[in-house]
Design a protein around this motif. Structure first.
Motif, short mmCIF file in Angstrom:
data_model
loop_
_atom_site.label_atom_id
_atom_site.label_comp_id
_atom_site.label_asym_id
_atom_site.label_seq_id
_atom_site.Cartn_x
_atom_site.Cartn_y
_atom_site.Cartn_z
N UNK A 472 49.14 65.06 38.42
CA UNK A 472 50.11 63.98 38.64
C UNK A 472 50.14 63.02 37.46
N UNK A 473 48.97 62.59 37.01
CA UNK A 473 48.92 61.52 36.00
C UNK A 473 48.54 62.04 34.61
N UNK A 474 48.21 63.33 34.50
CA UNK A 474 47.72 63.85 33.22
C UNK A 474 48.72 63.79 32.09
N UNK A 475 50.00 63.69 32.41
CA UNK A 475 51.02 63.67 31.36
C UNK A 475 51.42 62.29 30.91
N UNK A 476 50.86 61.27 31.53
CA UNK A 476 51.28 59.91 31.19
C UNK A 476 50.85 59.49 29.80
N UNK A 477 49.87 60.17 29.22
CA UNK A 477 49.46 59.82 27.85
C UNK A 477 50.49 60.27 26.83
N UNK A 478 51.48 61.09 27.26
CA UNK A 478 52.46 61.60 26.31
C UNK A 478 53.88 61.18 26.61
N UNK A 479 54.06 60.06 27.30
CA UNK A 479 55.42 59.60 27.55
C UNK A 479 56.08 59.19 26.24
N UNK A 480 57.37 59.46 26.09
CA UNK A 480 58.03 59.19 24.79
C UNK A 480 58.12 57.71 24.45
N UNK A 481 57.92 56.84 25.41
CA UNK A 481 58.02 55.41 25.11
C UNK A 481 56.74 54.89 24.46
N UNK A 482 55.61 55.47 24.85
CA UNK A 482 54.34 55.05 24.25
C UNK A 482 53.46 56.29 24.12
#
Length: 639
Positions: A472-482
């Motif tokens: 669920x949260x593992x991809x949040x480190x690669x969001x295009x905004x930050x």
């Protein structure tokens, strides 16, 4: 402690390797102790990996370089090989991911393998498996990496064929081993060529020399080397046409499937291409080969997955497809997108394989999803965590797969590979469709009264819950905004891709369309009338896809007709020409010559004198017809 872990990162692969040795030589008779040793070894490796990764990602200097240290392994004139560790953001991420996912799989396996007579042997094998992958990831030179590469191949052979009483398991293990050996032969030739041309196999030195390869060789030779090196990842990461071993690897225990498909083995090929991207980037045609192979494999495997019936086989073709995504990203020059998808894929694919294992255990290894149904009522934890994995792989925000898959699609589009982008986008639609086809058939709908499932024990469900959270949260480190990810893991210049809202919206629409189609065909239509009608209407296409494009049959025909046929011809040539005519003929001539000469060897002096006299007489007669004076002189001398 962080600095200690960074300076002693070699302990990460050493701990599970020690667990393997301890189990084999000491604790094998005691199953629970063997499992404890294995879990302790991999969890200890995870602790060291986490500390080392924290150190790397909190030191800004690692964005520009790496920590390399080692000792001399082999030295002779013209050849010097070090055994060492290379710690940088890419390898730090890998050891963290591999050790984390492996730890959860090991804990899960304590429940899944309970009661198996080979319990201790299994944990010794998986410990060696994890150690081999961690060694491969941390290696600072290609020869050391090749050792880890071959060890993961050995472990996969042992674990795929773990159930030695099953013919199918033994055949699958041999198929995996032989297929990967074919590919590894190409990799080995590529490594030898690199050593001959550049005089080193150390990765940092190779990167510097290949950047100025015109001083050492031509572009044509470097292209050939790149293709040879790429053959290894084609086999190891199940890319077309050497993908055939990966679905058959399902014959091993399900924790093995999770290890192979999520944290070890198949991702090794992608990692090697990423680590050697400095080689491929110098040859545009080699990069095109990687990108096209990846895009085609992704689409090819996805079309097969939509017709398969066995739960683990669907997931296996899904892995082949997702690995194609990773190769596509590398081929268009994005290390960060490829490694990011490898990161997220490890979580949701391990989750779904372990969920499949939970289902198989509850249904006494009944694998056909058409014979399941309604499992969510009796196995809620397994079902809902599997749903999280299905949302992640389909690319529904905010789950992990959405961010990594969209970065690959955006990168392909930004690099003007429009055909490859279209192939990737259509694959995203198919992925959502076949994965939710599985979910609706297995977990929802009407229950099969022949099944009596119960939820798995805590040591199997707790890892599922943890992996669901990571998916669920593992991809949040690669969001295009930050995008923290691309600021650390990249090749060449730092990648700062702006958010592509068109790709985001389009990919979500495709994913929802795939889920909706699966919902209509496999949930709303309780009798599956529409799905069966479609299969009958397009019977030829359905049969082609269900039989995996007959690739296995083509290889089988080639093996029987060409390989076996050629062997038979050579056998006949050897028997009738080499042995029959040449060897036996020479023997017969020697024997007959000996028998003829034996007549003249009597051992009697008077016989030899008679022969001598007859010989002189023959010579005299011959000379008489040619020169009478010479004959007279000869006869006079005899008198």
């Amino acid at each position: 402690m962080v600095d200690f872990a960074m300076q002693h990162a070699w302990l990460v692969p050493l701990l599970p390797a020690l667990a393997f040795v301890v189990i084999v030589f000491l604790t094998k008779p005691w199953q629970k102790l063997s499992a404890l040793v294995a879990v302790a070894g991999i969890v200890g490796a995870f602790v060291f990996a986490a500390l080392a990764a924290y150190g790397v990602f909190t030191h800004p200097e690692f964005t520009e370089g790496s920590l390399v240290y080692g000792v001399r392994w082999l030295s002779m004139p013209g050849l010097h090989i070090n055994v060492g560790i290379m710690l940088d953001p890419t390898s730090a991420m890998m050891i963290f991911m591999v050790s984390l996912v492996s730890s959860l799989i090991f804990i899960y396996a304590t429940g899944y393998m309970k009661g198996d007579p080979g319990f201790s042997v299994f944990f010794s094998y998986v410990s060696l498996f994890a150690a081999s992958m961690l060694l491969l990831v941390l290696s600072s030179n290609l020869l050391e990496m090749f050792v880890g590469w071959e060890l993961v191949g050995l472990c996969s052979y042992l674990l795929i064929g773990f159930y030695t009483h099953k013919i199918s398991a033994r055949e699958a293990a041999k198929k995996a081993f032989v297929t990967c050996r074919i590919a590894d032969f190409g990799l080995l030739l590529g490594m030898l060529s690199l050593q001959i041309v550049f005089g080193t196999l150390d990765l940092p030195e190779l990167a510097q020399k290949i950047a100025h390869f015109h001083q050492y060789t031509s572009a044509g030779v470097l292209t050939l080397i790149a293709v040879l090196v790429f053959l290894g990842p084609i086999g190891k990461s199940g890319q077309f046409p050497l993908h055939v071993w990966l679905p058959d690897a399902m014959e091993g225990p399900t924790p093995v499937s999770a290890l192979i498909h999520a944290a070890t083995m198949v991702v090794a090929g992608v990692y090697l291409v990423g680590r050697m991207l400095f080689l491929f980037s110098e040859i545009p045609s080699a990069m095109e080969l990687v990108a096209i192979t990846g895009a085609f494999t992704a689409l090819f495997a996805a079309t097969i997955a939509i017709t398969q019936r066995e739960i683990k086989r669907i997931l296996a073709y899904s892995t082949v497809s997702q690995l194609g995504y990773m190769m596509l990203a590398l081929g268009v020059g994005s290390l960060s997108a490829s490694m990011f998808h490898m990161w997220t894929h490890a979580f949701f694919k391990a989750l779904m394989f372990m969920g499949a294992g939970s289902v198989l255990t509850a249904l006494h290894h009944k694998a056909d999803v058409w014979e399941m149904g309604g499992l969510v009522k009796k196995m809620p934890i397994t079902a809902w965590t599997f749903v999280v994995g299905g949302l992640a792989i389909a690319g529904i925000p905010p789950f992990a797969g959405f961010w990594s898959k969209d970065e690959i699609l955006a990168t392909a589009l930004n690099s003007h590979h429009y055909v490859l982008f279209a192939m990737g986008a259509f694959t995203a639609f198919l992925t959502a469709f076949y994965m939710w086809r599985l979910i609706f058939l297995a977990f929802f709908g009407e229950e099969n009264p022949a099944n009596h499932p119960v939820e798995s024990p805590w040591n199997m469900t707790v890892p599922l819950i943890i992996l669901a959270a990571l998916a669920t949260v593992g991809g949040w480190v690669g969001t295009p905004w930050d995008n923290v990810w691309s600021q650390w893991i990249f090749f060449g210049e730092v990648e700062h891709a702006a958010p592509n809202y068109g790709v985001m919206i389009g990919s979500v629409i495709l994913a929802l369309a795939g889920i909706y189609l699966a919902y209509q065909l496999y949930y709303v239509d309780r009798e599956k009338v529409k799905a069966k009608a479609l299969a009958e209407r397009y019977h030829g296409i359905y049969t082609l896809l269900f039989n995996k494009y007959y690739i296995d049959e083509i290889y089988l025909w080639f093996n029987h007709a060409i390989v076996d046929g050629s062997a038979k011809l050579f056998y006949l040539f050897d028997i009738y020409v080499v042995d029959g005519i040449i060897v036996n003929g020479l023997g017969a001539f020697t024997r007959l010559s000996g028998e003829g000469l034996r007549i003249t060897e009597t051992g009697r002096l008077q016989n030899y004198a008679l022969v001598f006299f007859l010989g002189v007489l023959i010579i005299a007669v011959a000379l008489a017809f040619s020169s009478p004076s010479a004959a007279g002189l000869l006869l006079g001398g005899v008198k």
